[in-house]
Design an enzyme around this catalytic site. Structure first.
Site, PDB file in Angstrom:
ATOM      1  N   CYS A   1       0.898  -1.181  -0.079  1.00 14.30           N
ATOM      2  CA  CYS A   1       0.072  -0.131  -0.010  1.00 14.30           C
ATOM      3  C   CYS A   1       0.801   1.223  -0.106  1.00 14.30           C
ATOM      4  CB  CYS A   1      -0.967  -0.136   1.142  1.00 14.30           C
ATOM      5  SG  CYS A   1      -1.729   1.444   1.842  1.00 14.30           S
TER       6      CYS A   1
ATOM      7  N   CYS B   1       0.208   4.240   2.495  1.00 12.98           N
ATOM      8  CA  CYS B   1       0.545   3.617   3.889  1.00 12.98           C
ATOM      9  C   CYS B   1       2.147   4.014   4.285  1.00 12.98           C
ATOM     10  CB  CYS B   1       0.404   2.137   4.317  1.00 12.98           C
ATOM     11  SG  CYS B   1      -1.256   1.628   3.941  1.00 12.98           S
TER      12      CYS B   1
END
Ligand SMILES: [Zn+2]
Length: 149
Positions: A64, A67
């Site tokens: 991700c 993230c």
């Protein structure tokens, strides 16, 4: 990610253990509260989100991109609010039970826990200023860590 915290005050490296109930981890050398940031799993999650200070949980995964943008912001916040905030990272791929229990569908998702219960849920990679502002009302009532000295 290892559970080692560098003291903001004196630079000493400390292993992050579990402090006694109602207390926050402090530096073994100078007694200053330590940045409290660690990784949890399905097995340890319940214990980790129950703390004497608000706990910000970061639901993330290695693939991700956003993230990765949030991670350094959380590290900053843990340092700035040492003794008043705990940050817990949870890898959603490795820990599907907790992610499912809290209905985490997209990441990054941040859930703020107070007294072991979710108080706020924020989805998406928030800029540091926004996150700080949203955390502020919870951090103000912090304290209690100072008395342990
Ligand atoms: Zn220190």
């Amino acid at each position: 990610m290892s559970d080692v915290a560098v003291c903001v005050h004196c630079g000493a490296k400390n292993r992050l253990g579990t402090p006694p109930a109602g207390q926050v981890p402090v530096c073994g050398r100078c007694g200053h509260p330590l940045p409290w940031l660690l990784s949890a799993s399905d097995a340890t999650f319940g214990a980790e989100v129950t703390a004497s200070v608000p706990v910000l949980v970061d639901f993330w995964a290695e693939w991700c991109g956003p993230c990765r943008a949030v991670a350094p912001v959380l590290e900053d916040l843990a340092r700035e609010h040492a003794g008043k905030l705990k940050v817990v990272k949870l890898d959603v791929d490795r820990n599907p039970d907790v992610s499912g229990r809290y209905g985490v569908r997209s990441i990054p998702t941040l859930i703020l826990f107070e007294h072991g219960r979710p108080a706020e849920t924020w989805v998406g990679a928030l800029p540091k200023g926004t996150l700080s502002a949203r955390l502020a009302p919870y951090l103000r009532q912090g304290g209690g860590g100072e008395a342990a000295r």
